[in-house]
Write a protein that holds these residues in place. Structure first.
Motif, PDB file in Angstrom:
ATOM      1  N   ALA A 173       6.438  -2.516  -5.909  1.00  0.00           N
ATOM      2  CA  ALA A 173       5.875  -2.852  -4.175  1.00  0.00           C
ATOM      3  C   ALA A 173       6.998  -1.860  -3.326  1.00  0.00           C
ATOM      4  N   TYR A 174       8.556  -1.818  -3.665  1.00  0.00           N
ATOM      5  CA  TYR A 174       9.691  -0.619  -2.670  1.00  0.00           C
ATOM      6  C   TYR A 174       8.512   0.179  -2.395  1.00  0.00           C
ATOM      7  N   ALA A 175       7.417   0.969  -3.508  1.00  0.00           N
ATOM      8  CA  ALA A 175       7.549   2.258  -3.181  1.00  0.00           C
ATOM      9  C   ALA A 175       5.984   2.430  -2.479  1.00  0.00           C
ATOM     10  N   LEU A 176       5.236   0.746  -2.596  1.00  0.00           N
ATOM     11  CA  LEU A 176       3.469   1.720  -2.252  1.00  0.00           C
ATOM     12  C   LEU A 176       4.126   0.295  -0.415  1.00  0.00           C
ATOM     13  N   ASP A 177       5.802  -0.589   0.002  1.00  0.00           N
ATOM     14  CA  ASP A 177       5.960  -0.278   1.041  1.00  0.00           C
ATOM     15  C   ASP A 177       5.699   0.664   2.228  1.00  0.00           C
ATOM     16  N   SER A 178       6.755   1.607   1.064  1.00  0.00           N
ATOM     17  CA  SER A 178       7.407   3.346   1.532  1.00  0.00           C
ATOM     18  C   SER A 178       6.309   4.137   2.053  1.00  0.00           C
ATOM     19  N   ALA A 199      -7.204   2.078   1.642  1.00  0.00           N
ATOM     20  CA  ALA A 199      -7.287   2.032   2.311  1.00  0.00           C
ATOM     21  C   ALA A 199      -5.568   1.786   2.490  1.00  0.00           C
ATOM     22  N   PRO A 200      -4.191   2.101   3.384  1.00  0.00           N
ATOM     23  CA  PRO A 200      -3.404   1.478   3.739  1.00  0.00           C
ATOM     24  C   PRO A 200      -2.923   0.407   2.701  1.00  0.00           C
ATOM     25  N   ASN A 201      -3.788  -0.413   4.074  1.00  0.00           N
ATOM     26  CA  ASN A 201      -3.400  -2.173   3.951  1.00  0.00           C
ATOM     27  C   ASN A 201      -3.670  -2.454   2.588  1.00  0.00           C
ATOM     28  N   LEU A 202      -4.520  -1.826   1.296  1.00  0.00           N
ATOM     29  CA  LEU A 202      -4.723  -1.981   0.459  1.00  0.00           C
ATOM     30  C   LEU A 202      -3.144  -1.516  -0.668  1.00  0.00           C
ATOM     31  N   TYR A 246     -12.027  -2.253   9.116  1.00  0.00           N
ATOM     32  CA  TYR A 246     -12.354  -3.153   8.254  1.00  0.00           C
ATOM     33  C   TYR A 246      -9.958  -3.134   8.247  1.00  0.00           C
ATOM     34  N   ILE A 247      -9.971  -4.574   7.292  1.00  0.00           N
ATOM     35  CA  ILE A 247      -9.134  -4.576   6.839  1.00  0.00           C
ATOM     36  C   ILE A 247      -8.346  -3.227   5.560  1.00  0.00           C
ATOM     37  N   PHE A 248      -9.288  -3.795   4.721  1.00  0.00           N
ATOM     38  CA  PHE A 248      -9.203  -3.077   3.353  1.00  0.00           C
ATOM     39  C   PHE A 248      -9.687  -1.475   3.060  1.00  0.00           C
ATOM     40  N   SER A 249     -10.610  -1.575   3.904  1.00  0.00           N
ATOM     41  CA  SER A 249     -11.196  -0.044   3.557  1.00  0.00           C
ATOM     42  C   SER A 249     -11.146   0.876   4.970  1.00  0.00           C
ATOM     43  N   LEU A 250     -11.561   1.957   4.774  1.00  0.00           N
ATOM     44  CA  LEU A 250     -11.272   2.964   5.671  1.00  0.00           C
ATOM     45  C   LEU A 250     -12.967   3.245   6.704  1.00  0.00           C
ATOM     46  N   LYS A 251     -13.754   2.674   6.195  1.00  0.00           N
ATOM     47  CA  LYS A 251     -15.123   2.652   7.132  1.00  0.00           C
ATOM     48  C   LYS A 251     -14.871   2.255   8.347  1.00  0.00           C
ATOM     49  N   LYS A 252     -15.305   2.199   9.299  1.00  0.00           N
ATOM     50  CA  LYS A 252     -15.828   1.752  10.715  1.00  0.00           C
ATOM     51  C   LYS A 252     -16.499   0.730  10.310  1.00  0.00           C
ATOM     52  N   ARG A 253     -15.804  -0.773  11.041  1.00  0.00           N
ATOM     53  CA  ARG A 253     -17.475  -1.740  10.888  1.00  0.00           C
ATOM     54  C   ARG A 253     -18.478  -1.473  11.761  1.00  0.00           C
ATOM     55  N   THR A 289       0.136  -1.866   0.556  1.00  0.00           N
ATOM     56  CA  THR A 289       0.445  -3.018   1.773  1.00  0.00           C
ATOM     57  C   THR A 289       0.196  -3.851   0.809  1.00  0.00           C
ATOM     58  N   PHE A 290      -0.655  -4.699   0.509  1.00  0.00           N
ATOM     59  CA  PHE A 290      -1.017  -5.897   0.051  1.00  0.00           C
ATOM     60  C   PHE A 290      -0.613  -6.003  -1.342  1.00  0.00           C
ATOM     61  N   SER A 291      -1.017  -4.316  -1.962  1.00  0.00           N
ATOM     62  CA  SER A 291      -1.013  -4.196  -3.317  1.00  0.00           C
ATOM     63  C   SER A 291       0.316  -5.098  -3.632  1.00  0.00           C
ATOM     64  N   GLY A 292       1.403  -4.049  -3.296  1.00  0.00           N
ATOM     65  CA  GLY A 292       3.033  -4.482  -3.666  1.00  0.00           C
ATOM     66  C   GLY A 292       3.823  -5.421  -3.075  1.00  0.00           C
ATOM     67  N   PHE A 293       3.333  -6.073  -2.174  1.00  0.00           N
ATOM     68  CA  PHE A 293       2.719  -7.775  -1.685  1.00  0.00           C
ATOM     69  C   PHE A 293       2.192  -8.383  -2.810  1.00  0.00           C
ATOM     70  N   VAL A 294       1.110  -8.437  -3.259  1.00  0.00           N
ATOM     71  CA  VAL A 294       0.695  -9.456  -4.648  1.00  0.00           C
ATOM     72  C   VAL A 294       1.860  -8.740  -5.962  1.00  0.00           C
ATOM     73  N   MET A 295       2.534  -8.023  -5.983  1.00  0.00           N
ATOM     74  CA  MET A 295       3.252  -7.912  -7.000  1.00  0.00           C
ATOM     75  C   MET A 295       4.066  -8.559  -7.059  1.00  0.00           C
TER      76      MET A 295
END
Length: 388
Positions: A100-105, A49-52, A378-385, A54-60
């Motif tokens: 983080a720069y790469a993941l955000d981009s 998921a794209p948000n994953l 879902y925030i961190f999954s491509l599946k539909k709720r 984004t969040f991974s970059g922020f955690v780093m």
């Protein structure tokens, strides 16, 4: 606890009708970095998921910040004990900053690639960016070191430096609030390249490089501060005003009245005034005694204020005139500068910063959950709720 509904029904409806619009004119981004990101994106699995990303970059970014804080809590390690921060820490900082720069981009590219672009994704990205902006700066201050009488940057310069960076970030979203278009700031790509280069340089030759005059008695840190102020005053802010003026001439402004157009600036301006009053009039010189804690609080407060502006900008709703955080902050500032807190000023700052950080995290989690339920994703999954 995590079911608070910070987003109004009108704003939820606005998210459903939101369309993303952005313009990137930065030559560094367009001609150098974008081709690199286009190659990197091809190795990202389609199930992520794209948000994953984004969040991974922020955690780093967070991991790097807390690692540097462990070695240099009061911003003196690079000045008084240059070898206190190991070389591998600087190299790790360069690595995490680039990642983080790469993941955000690439998160937005990956969202379009997987056909999973949503307003939640943009809010998640820009919301974390609003917090990461201050963390990048606070980590870099350990390279410069605070003023030790001979070299380094004073804590007051750090405060001004951070305020200018946050001001530039705010201008981008204030501009979008009025024009409906996000003109991607040139400073972002430039600052990331400068940060990565600075960490690599420090890891290669040591922090001593920042403590030697570069030219005419000026240090590299002086040059960076001058460039930042010049970039903000003569390029970034004028460009923002020009884009808003151009939209006015084309009659494409989203807000016709001057009051509506300036409304998002009220709370950030009052926040800056209150914090500056505390810095200048603190009987215990709070910024000098607890620079890392105070500047962290500045970054968190700004992030929460600007997140609400971003939501209003995306949903075409009016932002509140006074952010709720301004009232308890005003009480704390009054108690501090009047002497009521006395020797407890540092302790109150620590408690206040902890509560503010917890409130900001709570706000982010609740808004994310509320939007994910409303948009049926879902925030961190491509599946539909599964709708209840």
């Amino acid at each position: 606890m995590w079911r608070c509904r910070y987003v109004s029904g009108r704003q939820l409806d606005g998210f459903r009708h939101y369309k993303y619009s952005a313009v990137d004119t930065n030559p560094l981004s367009v001609y150098i970095m974008q081709p690199i990101w286009n190659k990197i994106i091809k190795i990202v699995p389609l199930w992520i998921a794209p948000n994953l990303l984004t969040f991974s970059g922020f955690v780093m970014i967070l991991v790097n910040y807390f690692l540097i804080s462990f070695y240099d809590w009061d911003y003196t390690a690079s000045g008084t004990s240059p070898g206190l921060i190991p070389t591998w820490v600087w190299l790790f900082s360069a690595f995490t900053t680039f990642c983080a720069y790469a993941l955000d981009s690439i998160d937005g590219k990956h969202a379009r690639r997987t056909q999973s672009s949503t307003p939640l994704g943009e809010l998640f990205d820009h919301g974390l960016d609003s917090w990461a902006t201050s963390i990048f700066v606070l980590s870099f201050f350990s390279v410069c070191s605070r003023d030790n009488g001979k070299t380094g940057v004073s804590v007051y310069t750090m405060y001004i430096y951070l305020s200018i960076v946050l001001f530039n970030f705010m201008c981008s979203h204030w501009e979008k609030y009025n024009t409906g278009v996000l003109f991607l700031p040139w400073g972002y790509d430039i600052s990331q390249v400068v940060l990565i280069t600075a960490y690599l340089l420090t890891g290669a030759v040591g922090v001593e490089v920042w403590q030697k005059p570069l030219l005419f008695g000026y240090y590299i840190t002086d040059a960076l501060v001058i460039l930042l102020i010049g970039f903000s005053l003569f390029l970034s802010f004028p460009q923002t005003l020009y884009n808003i003026h151009r939209a006015h001439l084309k009659k494409t402004l989203k807000n016709d009245s001057l009051y509506e157009g300036l409304l998002p600036l009220v709370s950030p301006l009052l926040l800056f005034i209150l914090l500056t009053v505390w810095v200048v009039l603190s009987p215990g010189n709070i910024l000098a005694k607890q620079p890392r804690l105070f500047l962290w609080m500045v970054g968190v407060a700004f992030s929460n204020v600007i997140c609400k502006v971003i939501i209003c900008q995306m949903t075409s709703t009016r932002p509140e005139l006074f952010h709720w955080f301004l009232f308890p902050l005003a009480l704390v500032v009054y108690a501090a500068i009047s002497g009521l807190l006395g020797w407890m000023e540092e302790a109150v700052l620590a408690v206040f910063t902890t509560l503010l950080t917890a409130a900001h995290v709570h706000y982010g989690v609740c808004v994310g959950r509320q939007l994910s339920e409303h948009l049926n994703i879902y925030i961190f999954s491509l599946k539909k709720r599964v709708q209840e």
